[in-house]
Write a protein that holds these residues in place. Structure first.
Motif, PDB file in Angstrom:
ATOM      1  N   GLY A  38      -3.322  25.558  38.118  1.00 19.10           N
ATOM      2  CA  GLY A  38      -3.946  24.357  37.956  1.00 19.10           C
ATOM      3  C   GLY A  38      -4.370  23.834  36.671  1.00 19.10           C
ATOM      4  O   GLY A  38      -4.257  24.516  35.686  1.00 19.10           O
ATOM      5  N   GLY A  39      -5.404  22.838  36.553  1.00 17.87           N
ATOM      6  CA  GLY A  39      -5.783  22.350  35.274  1.00 17.87           C
ATOM      7  C   GLY A  39      -7.242  22.268  35.274  1.00 17.87           C
ATOM      8  O   GLY A  39      -8.076  22.716  36.430  1.00 17.87           O
ATOM      9  N   ASP A  40      -7.956  21.649  34.209  1.00 16.08           N
ATOM     10  CA  ASP A  40      -9.245  21.563  34.270  1.00 16.08           C
ATOM     11  C   ASP A  40     -10.077  20.782  35.331  1.00 16.08           C
ATOM     12  O   ASP A  40     -11.250  21.168  35.748  1.00 16.08           O
ATOM     13  N   GLU A  41      -9.371  19.855  35.928  1.00 13.52           N
ATOM     14  CA  GLU A  41      -9.975  19.078  36.967  1.00 13.52           C
ATOM     15  C   GLU A  41     -10.201  19.700  38.220  1.00 13.52           C
ATOM     16  O   GLU A  41     -11.139  19.836  38.845  1.00 13.52           O
ATOM     17  N   LEU A  42      -8.934  20.733  38.679  1.00 14.01           N
ATOM     18  CA  LEU A  42      -9.097  21.614  39.744  1.00 14.01           C
ATOM     19  C   LEU A  42     -10.388  22.675  39.378  1.00 14.01           C
ATOM     20  O   LEU A  42     -10.836  23.197  40.342  1.00 14.01           O
ATOM     21  N   ALA A  43     -10.178  23.175  38.260  1.00 20.50           N
ATOM     22  CA  ALA A  43     -11.127  24.385  37.865  1.00 20.50           C
ATOM     23  C   ALA A  43     -12.467  23.650  38.160  1.00 20.50           C
ATOM     24  O   ALA A  43     -13.471  24.514  38.739  1.00 20.50           O
ATOM     25  N   SER A  44     -12.880  22.619  37.846  1.00 18.10           N
ATOM     26  CA  SER A  44     -14.087  21.905  38.092  1.00 18.10           C
ATOM     27  C   SER A  44     -14.538  21.613  39.640  1.00 18.10           C
ATOM     28  O   SER A  44     -15.595  21.376  39.903  1.00 18.10           O
ATOM     29  N   LYS A  45     -13.424  21.564  40.466  1.00 19.98           N
ATOM     30  CA  LYS A  45     -13.821  21.789  42.080  1.00 19.98           C
ATOM     31  C   LYS A  45     -13.684  23.032  42.631  1.00 19.98           C
ATOM     32  O   LYS A  45     -13.980  22.963  43.643  1.00 19.98           O
ATOM     33  N   GLY A  46     -13.833  24.099  41.684  1.00 20.90           N
ATOM     34  CA  GLY A  46     -14.223  25.464  42.091  1.00 20.90           C
ATOM     35  C   GLY A  46     -12.847  26.326  42.023  1.00 20.90           C
ATOM     36  O   GLY A  46     -12.834  27.400  42.806  1.00 20.90           O
ATOM     37  N   MET A  47     -11.652  25.636  41.982  1.00 17.57           N
ATOM     38  CA  MET A  47     -10.487  26.385  41.876  1.00 17.57           C
ATOM     39  C   MET A  47     -10.436  27.650  40.875  1.00 17.57           C
ATOM     40  O   MET A  47     -10.659  27.343  39.712  1.00 17.57           O
ATOM     41  N   GLU A  48     -10.248  28.633  41.220  1.00 16.77           N
ATOM     42  CA  GLU A  48      -9.830  30.014  40.266  1.00 16.77           C
ATOM     43  C   GLU A  48      -8.653  29.997  39.660  1.00 16.77           C
ATOM     44  O   GLU A  48      -7.306  30.118  40.478  1.00 16.77           O
ATOM     45  N   LEU A  49      -8.280  29.637  38.208  1.00 17.97           N
ATOM     46  CA  LEU A  49      -7.150  29.590  37.820  1.00 17.97           C
ATOM     47  C   LEU A  49      -6.721  30.899  37.407  1.00 17.97           C
ATOM     48  O   LEU A  49      -7.046  31.626  36.357  1.00 17.97           O
ATOM     49  N   CYS A  50      -5.403  31.216  37.889  1.00 21.45           N
ATOM     50  CA  CYS A  50      -4.633  32.387  37.513  1.00 21.45           C
ATOM     51  C   CYS A  50      -3.726  32.066  36.269  1.00 21.45           C
ATOM     52  O   CYS A  50      -3.614  32.987  35.205  1.00 21.45           O
ATOM     53  N   TYR A  51      -3.173  30.879  36.050  1.00 23.45           N
ATOM     54  CA  TYR A  51      -2.420  30.201  35.122  1.00 23.45           C
ATOM     55  C   TYR A  51      -3.251  28.942  34.886  1.00 23.45           C
ATOM     56  O   TYR A  51      -3.286  28.161  35.689  1.00 23.45           O
ATOM     57  N   HIS A  52      -3.254  28.367  33.685  1.00 23.34           N
ATOM     58  CA  HIS A  52      -3.679  26.974  33.444  1.00 23.34           C
ATOM     59  C   HIS A  52      -2.217  26.145  33.207  1.00 23.34           C
ATOM     60  O   HIS A  52      -1.206  26.752  32.660  1.00 23.34           O
ATOM     61  N   LEU A  53      -2.302  24.913  33.603  1.00 21.92           N
ATOM     62  CA  LEU A  53      -1.143  24.311  33.659  1.00 21.92           C
ATOM     63  C   LEU A  53      -0.299  24.052  32.402  1.00 21.92           C
ATOM     64  O   LEU A  53       0.715  23.391  32.169  1.00 21.92           O
ATOM     65  N   LYS A  54      -1.603  23.826  31.522  1.00 19.32           N
ATOM     66  CA  LYS A  54      -0.950  23.546  29.815  1.00 19.32           C
ATOM     67  C   LYS A  54       0.168  24.614  29.523  1.00 19.32           C
ATOM     68  O   LYS A  54       1.044  24.500  28.913  1.00 19.32           O
ATOM     69  N   ASP A  55      -0.121  26.109  30.028  1.00 17.59           N
ATOM     70  CA  ASP A  55       0.831  27.102  29.747  1.00 17.59           C
ATOM     71  C   ASP A  55       1.906  26.941  30.707  1.00 17.59           C
ATOM     72  O   ASP A  55       3.266  27.553  30.350  1.00 17.59           O
ATOM     73  N   PHE A  56       1.940  26.362  32.019  1.00 21.83           N
ATOM     74  CA  PHE A  56       2.797  26.548  32.946  1.00 21.83           C
ATOM     75  C   PHE A  56       3.996  25.551  32.928  1.00 21.83           C
ATOM     76  O   PHE A  56       5.145  25.661  33.116  1.00 21.83           O
ATOM     77  N   SER A  57       3.664  24.213  32.515  1.00 19.72           N
ATOM     78  CA  SER A  57       4.271  23.065  32.528  1.00 19.72           C
ATOM     79  C   SER A  57       5.583  23.054  31.597  1.00 19.72           C
ATOM     80  O   SER A  57       5.288  23.964  30.316  1.00 19.72           O
ATOM     81  N   SER A  58       6.491  22.395  31.681  1.00 17.56           N
ATOM     82  CA  SER A  58       7.734  22.425  30.434  1.00 17.56           C
ATOM     83  C   SER A  58       8.350  20.953  30.691  1.00 17.56           C
ATOM     84  O   SER A  58       8.359  20.325  31.719  1.00 17.56           O
ATOM     85  N   PHE A  59       9.064  20.683  29.557  1.00 20.28           N
ATOM     86  CA  PHE A  59       9.964  19.404  29.574  1.00 20.28           C
ATOM     87  C   PHE A  59      11.158  19.629  29.218  1.00 20.28           C
ATOM     88  O   PHE A  59      11.484  20.133  28.259  1.00 20.28           O
TER      89      PHE A  59
END
Length: 381
Positions: A38-59
């Protein structure tokens, strides 16, 4: 002891979808703990990030290919985390190439998979419907025509939910005020939405900047230009393309930006449905690498709109420009048409007013997810 739930939101749009139900689901199940991507907004809701979507998403296809080793490593890591945490339920959001592979692994480990945002198998790779039936406990569809399409192809457990954007901005959309065509000729407010990925911004912003310059040269009316900046895009990229921008909002303030705007110039993606819900006439653009274009034109048979608004309304409401047609000349012409032609502007606004009524589902997602959580997994074969 908390109940562990894997959540995969590999792109910014996926995080926005998740935000439409995570808080309510946690209220209904206070012991629930989310972990995953997930990203920063989900982390602010208490989610534990194993990976940040910045590193995960692709175009695009070329970037996906370059990240294949990373994705396989992530699949293994997340599978191990599921085992270690004794996780029994996973919510996978969109991101179909990765999530369908993960779903197969999760089912083998006895994990109940809730797949949120049905893969666009109706656009291409229709065979994915069979893969969903074999691996997913419940499929959640967010587009009005999807439930019948997947049901006709053997997916038994599918539920229709309101589109996440219609939930997230329900109150704001209800307050959308009239913006008569005359206002554009008093002071034109143009909103630039260049995307949430680095390559989207890199490919589109030069043409967007030229379009702004063209409009300011041709139109005598004062023009105020605003832009919504995604936190997923590198700061140095935004700094390269700040010329001609009068006002900047962060992604969290998208609703404020859309309430402000008269017209919009946007990258294709979920945001084009947000512009539709807020009744902002929009010119939609997509541009990627030549390799991506070659692969798409050679191997993908897709002849439907790239804008969700056009797709749902089943008519050409927003002008769309893809690849070489995504030029400053075409963007300028389309925006000038909306600026000069009151009849066309009013037609677009009238079509957009139909959107909220088309996006209502059977029930809100958190309630349906809670029901799926409580069902016995043995019933799923």
């Amino acid at each position: 002891m908390s109940e562990q739930c894997l959540l995969i939101a590999g792109e910014k749009s996926g995080e926005e979808h998740a935000l439409s139900f995570v808080s309510e689901l946690k209220r209904l199940k206070p012991d629930l703990h989310f972990f995953g991507v997930g990203g920063d907004e989900l982390a602010s809701k208490g989610m534990e990030l194993c990976y940040h979507l910045k590193d995960f998403s692709s175009f695009g296809f070329s970037e996906v290919v370059s990240k294949i080793p990373f994705y396989f490593k992530a699949l293994k890591h997340l599978e191990n985390e599921v085992k270690k945490r004794k996780c029994k339920v996973a919510i996978l959001i969109d991101f179909q190439d990765f999530n369908l592979r993960l779903a197969k692994r999760l089912k083998k480990n006895g994990v109940k998979v809730l797949y949120y945002v049905a893969p666009q198998a109706w656009a291409w790779k229709a065979g994915r419907a069979q893969a969903l039936e074999q691996t997913v406990h419940t499929l959640f569809s967010i587009l009005p025509f999807e439930k019948k399409w997947f049901s006709d192809r053997g997916v038994k457990k599918i539920v229709s939910v309101p589109h996440p954007l219609s939930l997230r901005y329900k109150d704001e959309v209800a307050k959308v005020g009239e913006k008569p065509h005359e206002l554009l000729h008093q002071s034109l407010k143009l909103l630039i939405l260049p995307g949430s990925r680095n390559d989207e911004v890199r490919y589109l912003m030069p043409a967007f900047e030229q379009t702004i310059a063209n409009l300011r040269r041709v139109i005598k009316t004062p023009i105020e230009v605003a832009m919504v900046r995604s936190s997923n895009v590198k700061t140095e990229l935004w700094e390269m393309y700040s010329c001609g921008i009068d006002l900047v909002w962060n992604n969290e303030d998208l609703d404020k930006a859309l309430s402000w705007a008269h017209l919009s110039l946007a990258a294709s993606g979920t945001v084009t449905l947000a512009t539709g819900l807020f009744q902002v006439p929009t010119v939609v653009c997509y541009q990627g690498s030549l390799l991506n274009q070659y692969i798409f034109e050679t191997f993908v048979r897709y002849d439907k709109p790239i804008s969700l608004t056009n797709l749902i309304l089943e008519t050409q409401v927003f002008p769309e420009f893809i690849q070489e047609r995504a030029s400053a000349f075409n963007m300028t012409s389309a925006l000038l048409n909306l600026f000069n032609d009151k009849q066309e502007y009013d037609r677009v606004k009238m079509e957009l007013s139909k959107l909220p009524g088309l996006l209502a589902g059977e029930s809100e997602p958190a309630q349906l997810m809670l029901k799926a959580f409580e069902e016995k997994n043995e019933a799923f074969t």
